[in-house]
Each structure stands twice: as C-alpha cells, then as structure tokens.
Design a protein around this motif. Structure first.
Motif, short mmCIF file in Angstrom:
data_model
loop_
_atom_site.label_atom_id
_atom_site.label_comp_id
_atom_site.label_asym_id
_atom_site.label_seq_id
_atom_site.Cartn_x
_atom_site.Cartn_y
_atom_site.Cartn_z
N ALA A 248 30.08 47.12 44.88
CA ALA A 248 29.64 47.92 43.74
C ALA A 248 30.17 49.35 43.84
O ALA A 248 30.57 49.95 42.84
CB ALA A 248 28.11 47.92 43.66
N GLU A 249 30.17 49.92 45.05
CA GLU A 249 30.69 51.28 45.23
C GLU A 249 32.20 51.33 44.99
O GLU A 249 32.71 52.29 44.40
CB GLU A 249 30.36 51.78 46.64
CG GLU A 249 28.89 52.08 46.83
CD GLU A 249 28.56 52.44 48.27
OE1 GLU A 249 27.77 53.38 48.48
OE2 GLU A 249 29.07 51.76 49.19
N ALA B 108 36.59 52.75 38.74
CA ALA B 108 36.35 52.98 37.31
C ALA B 108 36.04 54.43 36.98
O ALA B 108 35.94 54.78 35.80
CB ALA B 108 35.20 52.10 36.83
N ALA B 109 35.91 55.29 37.99
CA ALA B 109 35.38 56.63 37.77
C ALA B 109 36.22 57.48 36.82
O ALA B 109 35.70 58.38 36.16
CB ALA B 109 35.23 57.36 39.11
N GLY B 110 37.54 57.23 36.75
CA GLY B 110 38.35 58.00 35.83
C GLY B 110 39.62 58.58 36.42
O GLY B 110 40.47 59.07 35.69
N LEU C 81 35.36 42.47 40.69
CA LEU C 81 36.27 43.17 41.58
C LEU C 81 37.24 42.15 42.18
O LEU C 81 36.81 41.22 42.86
CB LEU C 81 35.51 43.89 42.69
CG LEU C 81 36.34 44.63 43.74
CD1 LEU C 81 37.09 45.80 43.09
CD2 LEU C 81 35.46 45.13 44.88
N GLU C 82 38.51 42.36 41.89
CA GLU C 82 39.55 41.49 42.45
C GLU C 82 40.10 42.17 43.69
O GLU C 82 40.65 43.27 43.64
CB GLU C 82 40.66 41.28 41.42
CG GLU C 82 41.76 40.34 41.85
CD GLU C 82 42.84 40.20 40.80
OE1 GLU C 82 43.91 39.66 41.13
OE2 GLU C 82 42.62 40.65 39.65
N ARG C 83 39.95 41.49 44.84
CA ARG C 83 40.33 42.15 46.09
C ARG C 83 40.78 41.11 47.12
O ARG C 83 40.08 40.12 47.35
CB ARG C 83 39.13 42.92 46.64
CG ARG C 83 39.47 43.90 47.75
CD ARG C 83 38.25 44.72 48.11
NE ARG C 83 38.60 45.87 48.92
CZ ARG C 83 37.74 46.70 49.45
NH1 ARG C 83 36.43 46.54 49.23
NH2 ARG C 83 38.13 47.72 50.18
N GLU D 193 23.55 51.47 40.03
CA GLU D 193 22.91 52.27 41.07
C GLU D 193 23.90 52.85 42.07
O GLU D 193 23.61 53.83 42.76
CB GLU D 193 21.88 51.43 41.81
CG GLU D 193 20.68 51.03 40.96
CD GLU D 193 19.76 50.05 41.66
OE1 GLU D 193 20.04 49.73 42.84
OE2 GLU D 193 18.78 49.60 41.04
N ALA D 194 25.08 52.24 42.16
CA ALA D 194 26.10 52.73 43.11
C ALA D 194 26.69 54.05 42.62
O ALA D 194 26.58 54.41 41.44
CB ALA D 194 27.20 51.69 43.28
#
Length: 253
Positions: free
Chosen positions: A6-7, A13-15, A135-137, A151-152
């Motif tokens: 999640a983090e 996605a933060a920008g 999340l693709e990882r 919440e993350a």
C-alpha cells in the motif's frame, strides 16, 4: 522493515511520476498530470478542449466516468531496481466551484504549478474516487485493499531520492562502503572487499544496496533503526556514519 504494498502504491501515485489515463469506452490512453490528495484520491489536471479533457467528460446524463491510471516507476539511478507499476481504477468527476478550489489547494501541496490558477478558466480538475488498486511488481500482481491504500502514506523521501543517492555516490562512497560492509558482516554475509557495494534505492525504512561484481550483482536491504520522517531526519540518522570523524580534534603539525 520495508514499505508495504500500500505504501509503494501511494508513493508511485503521489505525483512525481508520469501517469497515463485509460478511460472506459473512449479512445486513448492519454498522458495526464496527476497527484493524490491526503486520502489517496487522484486529482487529474487537464487543459480544457484537449483529448484527455474530452475523454474525461461524462456522457449525457452521467456524472462521472470510469478511469484507470497507470503509473510505472522510473528508477532514480542506473542499476536501481524498479518499485513496479501501480494501476488505480475508480470514478472521475469534474470539480467546479468550491470543490475545485479545495482540490487545487491539495494539488498545489504536491505540485505547485501555475496552471492551477486557471482552474475553471481553461484548466480542469477531476477527482477520482478510488475503487481498486493493483501493484505490479517482480512479475506478480498484488491487489491492495482500498482502506489500506487510503491509510498509507507516500514515502517522505520520494522527491529527493535521486538527489540523495547521487550525493552518497559522489561524496560519501568510502564512508557508505565501510558502513555497508560492517552491516553485512553483522548479518553473517560474506562480502568480497574488492567489490564496492552501492546504494541503489532509499526510502523511509532503509537502503537497498547492490552487491557483487558487475554482471552478477544482486540486491540486499539494510534497515534503519527506525523509519525516518524527512530529509533532515535522515541526515541526523546518518551523521555518525558519514561524519564519524567530525568531532575529532585536528591533528597537530
């Protein structure tokens, strides 16, 4: 300790990274400027009349459109492993009036672009209420609970990671190499001293270091004693490592 999925998703996605919007039943995809607000909702900034703005405009009788934002990681330095790729789907709504003003304030807290001054006068803000996060990882797809995502928090070092890694690589190679070797020995790792370890990723929880000779390097994580809050906190934590002689008296001549 390391970032949770999640983090990682919130960080991607933060920008800071470029994103592409896929809008249901519309041609595309479309490159789009974006950030996330404190709750993790996407804010999309487009110029009125462009293909991306037209694609995000709902059909007659609808209030929103289904959209998926695709954001791949861009590793900060050569040899850095990728954090992966996040896919965030939800419903995009055009914001007007007070809602647009409030969203512009949230957008500016991440990316204070002057185009926000023209929201409602040539620029358009959409808010995406998040429904699904993936999340693709490392070849795997991880489904993230929307509540965990909300919440993350994005990593506080995300915008400065490349600069910090460059500084460590340019000015503190000897100190960091010694520190990494000591940590590896303490963990029971047999590291050959003729191969210089390199810090290739950095987050609030620790370092990712590349170990071994060129062509056959692998990565290991070194964890901080505690998560760091920001760049100043990181500097405080690393001061004994990088400046272990700062407090020593100057040698006599």
């Amino acid at each position: 300790m390391q970032p949770s999925p999640a983090e990682v998703a919130r960080t991607l996605a933060a920008g800071r990274l470029a994103g592409t919007a896929h809008v249901a039943c519309r041609p595309g995809p479309h490159p789009v400027r974006h950030v996330t607000d404190p709750s993790g909702r996407l804010l999309l900034l487009t110029r009125a009349g462009t293909l991306s703005a037209q694609a995000l405009h709902p059909s007659d009788g609808a209030d929103d459109v289904a959209v998926v934002l695709d954001v791949p990681d861009v590793p900060p330095v050569t040899g850095s492993p990728s954090l992966g790729r996040v896919w965030i789907s939800g419903w995009a709504t055009e914001l007007t009036g007070a809602a647009a003003v409030a969203a512009a304030v949230d957008y500016a807290a991440v990316d204070p672009t002057g185009d926000l001054l023209d929201v409602g006068r040539g620029m358009v803000l959409h808010r995406v209420d998040v429904a699904e996060i993936r999340l693709e990882r490392a070849g795997a797809m991880i489904d993230i609970d929307p509540d965990d995502y909300a919440e993350a928090e994005p990593d506080p070092l995300r915008d400065e990671e490349g600069e910090l890694l460059a500084d460590l690589g340019d000015h503190h190679v000897t100190e960091m190499a010694g520190f990494i070797r000591r940590q590896l020995r303490g963990a029971g790792h047999d590291h050959r001293p003729d191969h210089q370890p390199q810090v290739v990723r950095l987050d609030r929880y620790g370092f990712v270091v590349a170990i071994g000779p060129p062509g056959s390097r692998y990565c290991a994580r070194l964890t901080f004693p505690r998560p760091v809050a920001d760049r100043a906190d990181l500097a405080k934590l690393l001061h004994p490592v990088l400046c272990h002689r700062c407090g020593e008296p100057a040698p006599r001549r």
